[in-house]
Write an enzyme that holds these catalytic residues in place. Sequence first.
Site, PDB file in Angstrom:
ATOM      1  N   TYR A 178     -25.456  25.689 -35.236  1.00 32.21           N
ATOM      2  CA  TYR A 178     -24.169  26.139 -35.850  1.00 32.21           C
ATOM      3  C   TYR A 178     -23.462  24.541 -35.233  1.00 32.21           C
ATOM      4  O   TYR A 178     -23.388  23.733 -33.713  1.00 32.21           O
ATOM      5  CB  TYR A 178     -23.872  26.964 -34.756  1.00 32.21           C
ATOM      6  N   CYS A 179     -22.451  24.202 -36.254  1.00 36.45           N
ATOM      7  CA  CYS A 179     -21.906  23.485 -36.222  1.00 36.45           C
ATOM      8  C   CYS A 179     -20.345  23.726 -36.370  1.00 36.45           C
ATOM      9  O   CYS A 179     -19.985  24.932 -37.227  1.00 36.45           O
ATOM     10  CB  CYS A 179     -22.181  21.654 -36.435  1.00 36.45           C
ATOM     11  N   THR A 180     -19.501  22.574 -36.880  1.00 38.91           N
ATOM     12  CA  THR A 180     -18.211  23.389 -37.292  1.00 38.91           C
ATOM     13  C   THR A 180     -17.820  24.043 -38.535  1.00 38.91           C
ATOM     14  O   THR A 180     -17.299  25.109 -38.744  1.00 38.91           O
ATOM     15  CB  THR A 180     -17.012  22.053 -36.870  1.00 38.91           C
ATOM     16  N   GLY A 182     -20.806  23.393 -41.379  1.00 38.54           N
ATOM     17  CA  GLY A 182     -22.453  23.489 -41.713  1.00 38.54           C
ATOM     18  C   GLY A 182     -22.768  22.182 -41.439  1.00 38.54           C
ATOM     19  O   GLY A 182     -24.373  21.909 -41.874  1.00 38.54           O
ATOM     20  N   ILE A 207     -18.905  27.234 -37.847  1.00 37.59           N
ATOM     21  CA  ILE A 207     -17.642  28.410 -36.858  1.00 37.59           C
ATOM     22  C   ILE A 207     -17.025  28.603 -37.793  1.00 37.59           C
ATOM     23  O   ILE A 207     -16.685  30.509 -37.903  1.00 37.59           O
ATOM     24  CB  ILE A 207     -17.005  27.586 -36.258  1.00 37.59           C
TER      25      ILE A 207
END
Length: 310
Positions: A178-180, A182, A207
């Site tokens: 996961y990241c901010t 995608g 997120i």
Amino acid sequence: MKKYLTLLYYCYDPIAEAAQFAANHLDFCKSLNLVGRIIVAEEGLNGTVSGTVEACNEYMTAIHSDGRFAKTEFKVDEVDQPTFIKMHCRYKSEIVHSGLRDTSIINPAEKTGKHLEPKDFLAMKDEEDVLILDVRSNYEHQLGRFKNALTLDIENFRDFPEQINQLAQYKDKKIVTYCTGGIKCEKASALLLHHGFENVYQLHGGIIKYGKEAGGQDFEGKCYVFDNRLSVDVNKVNPTVVSKCYNCGIVTPKMINCANPECNAHITQCDACGTELNGCCSTTCTTHPRLRPYNGTGYYVKVPQAVLSK
């Protein structure tokens, strides 16, 4: 409804003559009075733009009307005022810098981890055979991260490939990155697949989408964003604060950039230390001759080096 929007998006789709596209796209954004930051490369687009509701809607329509970007997903936030000062649209070699430009190694347009929608991520994240992997930089996950997630000691995403060997011990697990928003996960998951990891997933929309569609449950702290807000709330279910002041160690949700322009460190800092240090990360930085005035936000508009040197 608020008068302004901020749009976060990316699209991996080839762009011919990308440098010229970037120049033309900058003119188009300025014609709409948008502000923000867009990166253009042969592999696609990566942007955050902000402006009036009408301008942002026109921008999204224009992007979707281009066949190359028709499937682009926008994460949309209502904001009180535009979240940038200026409009930048720049050509670069990658839309998120990994240092790996060999498309035989990673090509998110062709092969990447399985996308998990927020509701499916929520249902899956606590299973025993699942590893939740944060692929963001230190300053981002120190501000906020998913409960029980594995975080990596990296200063920039280009350091991620060096972590692959350390992740080998988890090859028997389902890995969910996961990241901010995608975009980093597209390359991180593709690289994991290239190195023989078999069960690789990614949180679709990152997120930000998870917060909007699943309430942000079990995301601890705040989410770092790359505009003048610096951070946003995500968790509406069981929110908590996990970040601590870089200087004194008390719990604080506030993220700043150091007021020393040559340092510009991303740190969490309480208001008391911010006032005492004039928005700097250390007493050493407070003596810098080009110290930027601290207004309590810790966000500064970047000034070109040619201007700084005068």
